[in-house]
Scaffold this motif. Structure first.
Motif, PDB file in Angstrom:
ATOM      1  N   GLY A   1      -6.490   4.312  -6.484  1.00  0.00           N
ATOM      2  CA  GLY A   1      -7.005   4.043  -5.149  1.00  0.00           C
ATOM      3  C   GLY A   1      -5.870   3.516  -4.288  1.00  0.00           C
ATOM      4  O   GLY A   1      -4.788   4.092  -4.252  1.00  0.00           O
ATOM      5  N   GLU A   2      -6.097   2.393  -3.631  1.00  0.00           N
ATOM      6  CA  GLU A   2      -5.065   1.779  -2.793  1.00  0.00           C
ATOM      7  C   GLU A   2      -4.182   0.799  -3.571  1.00  0.00           C
ATOM      8  O   GLU A   2      -3.181   0.320  -3.062  1.00  0.00           O
ATOM      9  N   GLN A   3      -4.577   0.494  -4.815  1.00  0.00           N
ATOM     10  CA  GLN A   3      -3.870  -0.523  -5.603  1.00  0.00           C
ATOM     11  C   GLN A   3      -2.769   0.088  -6.463  1.00  0.00           C
ATOM     12  O   GLN A   3      -3.013   0.982  -7.265  1.00  0.00           O
TER      13      GLN A   3
ATOM     14  N   LYS B   1       0.858  -1.184   0.000  1.00  0.00           N
ATOM     15  CA  LYS B   1       0.000   0.000   0.000  1.00  0.00           C
ATOM     16  C   LYS B   1       0.895   1.235   0.000  1.00  0.00           C
ATOM     17  O   LYS B   1       2.096   1.159   0.237  1.00  0.00           O
ATOM     18  N   LYS B   2       0.290   2.376  -0.224  1.00  0.00           N
ATOM     19  CA  LYS B   2       1.027   3.638  -0.313  1.00  0.00           C
ATOM     20  C   LYS B   2       1.965   3.853   0.875  1.00  0.00           C
ATOM     21  O   LYS B   2       3.157   4.115   0.710  1.00  0.00           O
ATOM     22  N   ASP B   3       1.442   3.755   2.093  1.00  0.00           N
ATOM     23  CA  ASP B   3       2.260   4.001   3.284  1.00  0.00           C
ATOM     24  C   ASP B   3       3.399   3.000   3.412  1.00  0.00           C
ATOM     25  O   ASP B   3       4.491   3.345   3.861  1.00  0.00           O
ATOM     26  N   GLU B   4       3.160   1.757   2.993  1.00  0.00           N
ATOM     27  CA  GLU B   4       4.206   0.733   3.056  1.00  0.00           C
ATOM     28  C   GLU B   4       5.331   1.041   2.064  1.00  0.00           C
ATOM     29  O   GLU B   4       6.506   0.842   2.378  1.00  0.00           O
TER      30      GLU B   4
ATOM     31  N   THR C   1      -1.525  13.925  -7.625  1.00  0.00           N
ATOM     32  CA  THR C   1      -2.670  13.213  -8.191  1.00  0.00           C
ATOM     33  C   THR C   1      -3.037  13.876  -9.504  1.00  0.00           C
ATOM     34  O   THR C   1      -3.181  15.094  -9.582  1.00  0.00           O
TER      35      THR C   1
ATOM     36  N   GLU D   1       4.348  13.827  -3.951  1.00  0.00           N
ATOM     37  CA  GLU D   1       3.090  13.133  -4.188  1.00  0.00           C
ATOM     38  C   GLU D   1       2.229  14.018  -5.070  1.00  0.00           C
ATOM     39  O   GLU D   1       2.117  15.217  -4.828  1.00  0.00           O
TER      40      GLU D   1
ATOM     41  N   PHE E   1      -0.639   4.656  -8.355  1.00  0.00           N
ATOM     42  CA  PHE E   1      -1.733   4.004  -7.637  1.00  0.00           C
ATOM     43  C   PHE E   1      -3.075   4.415  -8.212  1.00  0.00           C
ATOM     44  O   PHE E   1      -3.283   5.581  -8.551  1.00  0.00           O
TER      45      PHE E   1
END
Length: 150
Positions: free
Chosen positions: A131-133, A91-94, A111, A109, A129
């Motif tokens: 969404g979360e993917q 995920k983003k934070d990871e 968008t 970052e 990304f």
């Protein structure tokens, strides 16, 4: 055919280091499914050649005028790893934590059109990304017109 899908910022991708020539790359992993020359010699003095490998879900950009060398990779391959982690499972934070834990700090970052891009300028790497993917990873190096890494 390529078997190692290790993303190595500023170094390469698996068996293909940045700076490998087109001929060496083709000898190692074969001819691409599609290729295109993206030259912009008149405006920027750059020459870029795009190779697309569908089965590997990977694109390679070769740059340099005197000698064209691997300068950028883009992958959507689910087998790709980064610092021992399957990158598309993160995920983003990871991703942010993993990059920072490995010494990269210069993060941006943005968008655009609903897609999030996380960039680490000091690693010349972008994570995309929806969404979360995670959908894609792109990383590279700077190459001069002789095909030498800057």
């Amino acid at each position: 055919m390529m078997k190692d899908f290790t993303i190595e910022p500023l170094k390469g991708y698996g068996e293909i280091p940045f700076g490998m020539t087109i001929d060496e790359t083709v000898k190692l992993i074969g001819m691409p499914d599609f290729y295109e020359e993206l030259s912009d010699m008149e405006e920027t003095g750059n020459r870029s050649i795009y190779y697309e490998y569908e089965e590997l879900q990977t694109n390679i950009y070769f740059e340099g005028i005197t000698k064209s060398v691997a300068a950028c990779f883009e992958t959507e391959n689910e087998a790709a790893t980064l610092y021992g982690k399957k990158v598309f499972d993160l995920k983003k934070d990871e991703v942010v934590n993993l990059m920072k834990a490995n010494g990269y700090k210069d993060m941006e970052e943005e968008t655009e059109d609903g897609e999030l891009r996380i960039s680490f300028e000091d690693a010349l790497i972008d994570f995309f990304f929806d969404g979360e993917q995670m959908t894609a990873v792109s990383w590279g190096v700077l190459v001069d017109e002789q095909g030498d890494i800057i």
